[in-house]
Enzyme design. Structure first.
Site, PDB file in Angstrom:
ATOM      1  N   ASP A  94     -45.213 -21.720 -87.933  1.00  0.00           N
ATOM      2  CA  ASP A  94     -44.092 -22.542 -87.776  1.00  0.00           C
ATOM      3  C   ASP A  94     -43.092 -22.992 -89.248  1.00  0.00           C
ATOM      4  O   ASP A  94     -42.948 -24.116 -89.508  1.00  0.00           O
ATOM      5  CB  ASP A  94     -44.737 -24.218 -87.304  1.00  0.00           C
ATOM      6  CG  ASP A  94     -45.167 -23.845 -85.909  1.00  0.00           C
ATOM      7  OD1 ASP A  94     -44.316 -24.051 -84.987  1.00  0.00           O
ATOM      8  OD2 ASP A  94     -46.348 -23.656 -85.738  1.00  0.00           O
TER       9      ASP A  94
ATOM     10  N   ASP B 176     -38.472 -16.265 -80.863  1.00  0.00           N
ATOM     11  CA  ASP B 176     -39.854 -16.004 -80.901  1.00  0.00           C
ATOM     12  C   ASP B 176     -39.590 -14.544 -80.922  1.00  0.00           C
ATOM     13  O   ASP B 176     -40.843 -13.794 -81.230  1.00  0.00           O
ATOM     14  CB  ASP B 176     -40.177 -16.516 -79.358  1.00  0.00           C
ATOM     15  CG  ASP B 176     -40.632 -17.861 -79.671  1.00  0.00           C
ATOM     16  OD1 ASP B 176     -40.586 -18.460 -80.633  1.00  0.00           O
ATOM     17  OD2 ASP B 176     -41.142 -18.322 -78.278  1.00  0.00           O
ATOM     18  N   ASP B 177     -38.670 -13.983 -80.606  1.00  0.00           N
ATOM     19  CA  ASP B 177     -38.676 -12.212 -80.877  1.00  0.00           C
ATOM     20  C   ASP B 177     -38.257 -11.690 -82.101  1.00  0.00           C
ATOM     21  O   ASP B 177     -38.140 -10.609 -82.418  1.00  0.00           O
ATOM     22  CB  ASP B 177     -37.410 -11.659 -79.699  1.00  0.00           C
ATOM     23  CG  ASP B 177     -37.542 -12.089 -78.368  1.00  0.00           C
ATOM     24  OD1 ASP B 177     -38.710 -12.412 -77.889  1.00  0.00           O
ATOM     25  OD2 ASP B 177     -36.430 -12.123 -77.637  1.00  0.00           O
TER      26      ASP B 177
ATOM     27  N   PHE C 234     -40.319 -13.077 -84.811  1.00  0.00           N
ATOM     28  CA  PHE C 234     -41.562 -13.164 -85.762  1.00  0.00           C
ATOM     29  C   PHE C 234     -41.796 -11.965 -86.424  1.00  0.00           C
ATOM     30  O   PHE C 234     -41.788 -10.709 -86.178  1.00  0.00           O
ATOM     31  CB  PHE C 234     -42.825 -13.711 -85.064  1.00  0.00           C
ATOM     32  CG  PHE C 234     -42.739 -15.219 -84.717  1.00  0.00           C
ATOM     33  CD1 PHE C 234     -42.865 -16.000 -85.786  1.00  0.00           C
ATOM     34  CD2 PHE C 234     -42.763 -15.626 -83.528  1.00  0.00           C
ATOM     35  CE1 PHE C 234     -42.875 -17.398 -85.551  1.00  0.00           C
ATOM     36  CE2 PHE C 234     -42.407 -16.812 -83.091  1.00  0.00           C
ATOM     37  CZ  PHE C 234     -42.786 -17.691 -84.124  1.00  0.00           C
TER      38      PHE C 234
ATOM     39  N   GLY D 149     -40.785 -25.962 -74.307  1.00  0.00           N
ATOM     40  CA  GLY D 149     -40.003 -25.671 -73.105  1.00  0.00           C
ATOM     41  C   GLY D 149     -38.473 -25.069 -73.424  1.00  0.00           C
ATOM     42  O   GLY D 149     -37.660 -25.204 -72.357  1.00  0.00           O
TER      43      GLY D 149
ATOM     44  N   THR E 142     -37.559 -22.004 -74.087  1.00  0.00           N
ATOM     45  CA  THR E 142     -37.346 -20.704 -73.519  1.00  0.00           C
ATOM     46  C   THR E 142     -37.160 -20.854 -72.168  1.00  0.00           C
ATOM     47  O   THR E 142     -36.337 -20.455 -71.610  1.00  0.00           O
ATOM     48  CB  THR E 142     -38.379 -19.762 -73.866  1.00  0.00           C
ATOM     49  OG1 THR E 142     -38.658 -19.561 -75.355  1.00  0.00           O
ATOM     50  CG2 THR E 142     -38.251 -18.394 -73.191  1.00  0.00           C
ATOM     51  N   THR E 143     -37.904 -21.880 -71.561  1.00  0.00           N
ATOM     52  CA  THR E 143     -38.032 -21.898 -69.858  1.00  0.00           C
ATOM     53  C   THR E 143     -36.588 -22.734 -69.765  1.00  0.00           C
ATOM     54  O   THR E 143     -35.990 -21.976 -68.702  1.00  0.00           O
ATOM     55  CB  THR E 143     -39.128 -23.207 -69.680  1.00  0.00           C
ATOM     56  OG1 THR E 143     -40.051 -22.737 -69.803  1.00  0.00           O
ATOM     57  CG2 THR E 143     -38.848 -23.287 -68.119  1.00  0.00           C
TER      58      THR E 143
ATOM     59  N   GLY F 229     -36.389 -27.085 -80.834  1.00  0.00           N
ATOM     60  CA  GLY F 229     -37.387 -28.324 -80.634  1.00  0.00           C
ATOM     61  C   GLY F 229     -38.853 -27.634 -80.906  1.00  0.00           C
ATOM     62  O   GLY F 229     -38.953 -26.788 -81.667  1.00  0.00           O
ATOM     63  N   VAL F 230     -39.937 -28.605 -80.833  1.00  0.00           N
ATOM     64  CA  VAL F 230     -41.131 -28.336 -81.133  1.00  0.00           C
ATOM     65  C   VAL F 230     -41.840 -26.959 -80.359  1.00  0.00           C
ATOM     66  O   VAL F 230     -41.490 -26.660 -79.411  1.00  0.00           O
ATOM     67  CB  VAL F 230     -41.944 -29.567 -80.838  1.00  0.00           C
ATOM     68  CG1 VAL F 230     -42.290 -29.683 -79.281  1.00  0.00           C
ATOM     69  CG2 VAL F 230     -43.389 -29.289 -81.524  1.00  0.00           C
TER      70      VAL F 230
END
Length: 175
Positions: free
Chosen positions: A56, A36-37, A39, A15, A17-18, A10-11
């Protein structure tokens, strides 16, 4: 060994990761790999004409490294570096992979915060572009309503996952 892999996409800052971490706490034998880990260093990230770093886009990610981490988990789910516990040998190992461009490649706190206009001018248009690319794919993708509360989204996903895992266990026992 049977495994169960879940993708959450998603964008940016939506949310994912949460949700993944909360599911991990409630599902036995569950691991999470976060896009995210992976990049690339900031020095390798391109800048657009407005001066925004282009995080992005797929080119901002070391996808080979991410795919390698996923492959390591698939080879040995119970002994992977991303596994949080050894889990029961009776439970199906679960891998949650989460990221903003997850399906395009077959809450974070930002310090400093994003500059004004970055989300509307870059993040959201890139999300819409990438979502359009995956809408014609035939995978079973369930879209969530991001206007719902975090708890409602968790409850919806958790209940659907429990049902899928139960179906998966029944199939395994029938063999």
């Amino acid at each position: 060994m049977k495994t169960f892999v879940i993708g959450i996409s998603g964008v940016t800052n939506g949310g994912k990761t949460t949700l993944a971490k909360k599911l991990q706490k409630h599902l036995p034998n569950c691991s999470v790999i976060s896009q995210d880990d992976f990049f690339k260093p900031q020095s390798e990230i391109e800048t657009d004409t407005n001066g925004f770093l282009q995080y992005d886009v797929l080119e901002a990610l070391n996808m080979e490294k991410m795919m390698s981490a996923i492959s390591r988990w698939m080879e040995s789910p119970r002994h992977s570096p991303v596994s949080t516990d050894s889990g029961s040998t009776e439970e199906i190992p679960i891998l949650i992979i989460e990221g903003f461009l997850l399906f395009n490649y077959n809450t974070r706190v930002y310090e400093p915060p994003d500059v004004p206009g970055y989300f509307d001018g870059h993040v959201w248009p890139m999300y819409l572009k990438h979502r359009q690319e995956i809408e014609n794919i035939t995978w079973e993708i369930i879209y969530l309503d991001g206007t719902k509360s975090e708890e409602d989204l968790f409850s919806q996903v958790y209940e659907e996952l429990k049902q899928e895992l139960a179906k998966h266990k029944c199939k395994c026992r029938g063999r």
